[in-house]
Scaffold this motif. Structure first.
Motif, PDB file in Angstrom:
ATOM      1  N   ALA A  68     -11.509  12.939   3.264  1.00  0.00           N
ATOM      2  CA  ALA A  68     -10.614  13.900   3.919  1.00  0.00           C
ATOM      3  C   ALA A  68      -9.238  13.758   3.281  1.00  0.00           C
ATOM      4  O   ALA A  68      -8.978  12.842   2.496  1.00  0.00           O
ATOM      5  N   HIS A  69      -8.356  14.687   3.620  1.00  0.00           N
ATOM      6  CA  HIS A  69      -6.987  14.676   3.122  1.00  0.00           C
ATOM      7  C   HIS A  69      -6.306  13.314   3.304  1.00  0.00           C
ATOM      8  O   HIS A  69      -6.104  12.864   4.427  1.00  0.00           O
ATOM      9  N   ARG A  71      -7.236  10.309   2.811  1.00  0.00           N
ATOM     10  CA  ARG A  71      -7.974   9.118   3.259  1.00  0.00           C
ATOM     11  C   ARG A  71      -8.775   8.439   2.155  1.00  0.00           C
ATOM     12  O   ARG A  71      -9.502   7.479   2.429  1.00  0.00           O
ATOM     13  N   ALA A  74      -8.693   4.613   1.989  1.00  0.00           N
ATOM     14  CA  ALA A  74      -9.440   3.928   3.057  1.00  0.00           C
ATOM     15  C   ALA A  74     -10.930   3.978   2.749  1.00  0.00           C
ATOM     16  O   ALA A  74     -11.661   2.997   2.919  1.00  0.00           O
ATOM     17  N   MET A  75     -11.385   5.129   2.275  1.00  0.00           N
ATOM     18  CA  MET A  75     -12.795   5.276   1.913  1.00  0.00           C
ATOM     19  C   MET A  75     -13.150   4.322   0.765  1.00  0.00           C
ATOM     20  O   MET A  75     -14.185   3.651   0.795  1.00  0.00           O
ATOM     21  N   THR A  77     -11.699   1.572   0.105  1.00  0.00           N
ATOM     22  CA  THR A  77     -11.709   0.220   0.680  1.00  0.00           C
ATOM     23  C   THR A  77     -13.071  -0.083   1.282  1.00  0.00           C
ATOM     24  O   THR A  77     -13.649  -1.154   1.059  1.00  0.00           O
ATOM     25  N   GLY A 103       0.174   6.244   4.308  1.00  0.00           N
ATOM     26  CA  GLY A 103      -0.202   4.985   4.956  1.00  0.00           C
ATOM     27  C   GLY A 103      -1.391   4.346   4.273  1.00  0.00           C
ATOM     28  O   GLY A 103      -1.404   3.138   3.991  1.00  0.00           O
ATOM     29  N   GLU A 104      -2.397   5.155   3.974  1.00  0.00           N
ATOM     30  CA  GLU A 104      -3.625   4.613   3.395  1.00  0.00           C
ATOM     31  C   GLU A 104      -3.371   3.998   2.017  1.00  0.00           C
ATOM     32  O   GLU A 104      -3.875   2.924   1.703  1.00  0.00           O
ATOM     33  N   HIS A 107      -1.172   0.676   2.272  1.00  0.00           N
ATOM     34  CA  HIS A 107      -1.882  -0.482   2.831  1.00  0.00           C
ATOM     35  C   HIS A 107      -3.023  -0.947   1.927  1.00  0.00           C
ATOM     36  O   HIS A 107      -3.271  -2.149   1.827  1.00  0.00           O
ATOM     37  N   ALA A 108      -3.682  -0.009   1.275  1.00  0.00           N
ATOM     38  CA  ALA A 108      -4.737  -0.429   0.341  1.00  0.00           C
ATOM     39  C   ALA A 108      -4.121  -1.231  -0.803  1.00  0.00           C
ATOM     40  O   ALA A 108      -4.646  -2.278  -1.202  1.00  0.00           O
ATOM     41  N   ARG A 111      -3.095  -4.630   0.492  1.00  0.00           N
ATOM     42  CA  ARG A 111      -4.228  -5.555   0.699  1.00  0.00           C
ATOM     43  C   ARG A 111      -4.780  -6.027  -0.641  1.00  0.00           C
ATOM     44  O   ARG A 111      -5.607  -6.931  -0.688  1.00  0.00           O
TER      45      ARG A 111
END
Lengths: 246, 357
Positions: A68-69, A71, A74-75, A77, A103-104, A107-108, A111
């Protein structure tokens, strides 16, 4: 006589939907060449974004997921954590990555996720029709900034390489462009390094490519290349901002 | 194995591991944070993965990515967190990936409260995210059933290639009960070669797999949605679960209630039975698919004059109950929606008031 130039195995023979003068095609090819050269196609998973590259899964010949837009990091990750043996890359535009997905990506990167992000910055929302992006230049016109970006109301353009480089976690962060042939080899080297750092399981790797959007900028492809070089490159300087060795 | 005393949230975490789920992504939220705390310790012990995401939005896509690889994955959250994950739920349903979502409900809307609630019935059973999709939703009444349903959820998610939700509430998450974990459970992910992005090297053919929910061609999207619909229709044939309580008796009132609330109802029914008053109950264990036939047949029993849906919300399941009863008996709602749980005495008073009116 041997063949000197051919389509990379990692690139399909599909016709792309990209506009004339857009550099997505060049960057797709560079990524595909790197995948071929590293011999990783059979264990690569790409992640397509929302935006102009939403159909990227049609153009590469490896496994793909569509996020998704914003993300995609996160995916990526999720994929990389459950299958560390896979080579994972996200391919994202500036609206996707620097706005809704800020944000994604932060944070990725923080991490230290061991995947690679290819970030196409053309300073505007392309697919949705030329709205203002976080990367839009001061005074640059957009459909949602018809008088040009007013930095008093919208702040200054976001510089993602500089922002991500401020994180203490090791990473590889570079900005290149493909506006002229002289830049393309350097861009490919950066993309290759980014995949190699992942292959060696060393760090998060991120390559921004300063790109064009002739359609939404309202320019010819050649004018768009010149405008990008004259206007974007001074604000978005090229080079390596961070390496895991530094 | 012998029964062990466990807190609901921790038992759900352990159940996931025993069901072969080695991949857990989550974001803390009361009243379910103990699942993350438990699995932060347990996952490394089984060479599993635990990542505390930066938000529920991100966690939803960590689950999506991992599920797209064909691995067994789970997240747990509570009501406001599930709202944030609802975007990913829609995408996961659209992309046909198996994943398990646990919602330990708290009161809402908005921040609401942190006490038990069943306020997310609509969200869980009618959508939540955008688009034409359904979740297979199971509602446990206690810790033992939460364990069994959590384990079963992984196989069901793979059978239907879609997200499955365990809909508990804060009481089930927080209370301790003796539990026994089913053994000899099939823990191998199934059917993933045809669709999962596990890397082309893992397959014999040179076929690339694409996990996506984008269908720009209207006919392709129509066909895709009809395929999803056929899965939901199959669930209605094969997955409906419910319990009948005192339904052999000639009951005067039929209660429909699920989860924590249904346990209080059972106590009230037992008490009324001792007083010579027969009350029956249907307890849906799957909320989607809903036990439509069972509710209808129980409602139209000759002795039954009234149907009451007793819920920890302002009346949500009552709409489904009413739909099933089809106007053949009066259907009303009773419950609490602030976090308090009606006592057996309050339920008895309410049921008797129905008979007196």
């Amino acid at each position: 006589m041997g063949k000197t130039f051919s389509r990379p195995e990692a690139l399909s023979d599909a016709h792309t939907h990209y506009c004339p003068g857009c550099t997505h095609g060049i960057v797709h090819r560079l990524v595909a060449e790197v995948i071929d050269e590293l011999g990783i196609r059979g264990r690569t998973v790409g992640i397509a974004p929302v935006g102009c590259a939403v159909l990227a899964y049609n153009y590469f010949t490896c496994d793909f997921q569509e996020a998704a837009h914003g993300r995609a990091p996160a995916m990526a990750t999720g994929i990389k954590r459950v299958r560390p043996d896979l080579m994972v890359f996200t391919y994202q535009g500036d609206g996707d990555l620097a706005s809704i997905g800020m944000g994604e990506i932060v944070h990725a990167a923080n991490r230290g996720e061991k995947f690679t992000t290819i970030f196409i910055n053309n300073a505007i929302y392309g697919m949705t029709g030329g709205q203002m992006a976080p990367t839009t230049m001061p005074g640059q016109r957009a459909t949602t900034a018809p008088a040009g970006r007013d930095v008093e109301k919208t702040g200054m353009p976001m510089r993602m390489c500089e922002l991500l480089s401020s994180l203490a976690t090791p990473g590889y962060i570079a900005r290149e462009t493909v506006l002229k042939p002289k830049y393309i080899n350097k861009a490919k080297k950066a993309i290759k390094k980014a995949f190699e750092f992942q292959k060696e399981n060393r760090c998060f790797s991120f390559v921004e490519i300063v790109s064009t959007c002739p359609t939404n900028w309202g320019m010819t492809p050649l004018d768009a290349m010149k405008w990008a070089e004259d206007t974007l490159l001074p604000y978005y300087p090229l080079g390596e901002f961070k390496t895991p060795d530094a | 194995m012998a029964k062990v005393l466990m807190k609901g949230n921790e038992a759900i975490g352990e159940a996931a591991i025993r069901a072969g789920c080695k991949n857990y992504f989550a974001y803390p939220i009361t009243p379910q944070s103990e699942v993350a705390e438990y699995l932060a310790k347990r996952m490394p012990e089984v060479d599993g993965v635990f990542v505390q995401g930066e938000s529920e939005v991100a966690v939803g896509y960590m689950i999506f990515g991992a599920a797209g690889c064909g691995e067994r994955v789970m997240t747990t959250s509570s009501s406001p967190g599930i709202s944030l994950m609802s975007e990913a739920l829609s995408y996961i349903a659209g992309a046909r990936c198996p994943a398990v979502f646990v919602n330990i409900m708290r009161g809402g809307p908005g921040l609401g409260g942190i006490l038990p609630s069943q306020g997310d019935y609509f969200q869980a059973t009618k959508g939540g995210g955008h688009g034409d999709y359904r979740l297979l939703v199971m509602a446990p009444e206690g810790v033992q059933e939460a364990v069994e349903m959590t384990m079963k959820a992984f196989n069901l998610a793979e059978k239907y290639r879609g997200p499955v939700m365990i809909l508990g509430d804060g009481l089930i998450g927080q209370m301790m009960e003796p539990v026994e974990f089913p053994e000899n459970f099939d823990t191998t992910p199934t059917n993933k070669d045809d669709w999962a992005t596990s890397g082309m090297d893992t397959r014999k053919s040179d076929k690339k797999n694409i996990v996506k929910s984008l269908f720009l061609d209207p006919k392709a999207l129509n066909d895709h949605n009809l395929l999803l619909k056929s899965n939901y229709e199959r669930m209605k044939q094969e997955e409906i679960l419910y319990e009948g309580y005192n339904t052999d008796a000639d009951y005067k009132v039929l209660i429909v209630s699920y989860g924590t609330m249904s346990r209080v109802c059972k106590t009230a029914i037992d008490t009324m039975k001792a007083q010579g008053l027969e009350i029956g109950m249907i307890r849906p264990q799957t909320l989607f698919p809903f036990p439509e036939k069972a509710v209808h047949e129980a409602a139209v029993k000759a002795s039954c004059s009234h149907v009451v849906s007793i819920e920890l919300n302002m009346g949500q399941m009552v709409e489904d109950v009413d739909r099933c009863v089809k106007g053949q008996r009066p259907v009303t709602w009773y419950g609490e929606c602030g976090g308090d749980i009606p006592t057996p005495e309050e339920i008895i008073d309410h049921v008797k008031s129905l008979l007196n009116n």
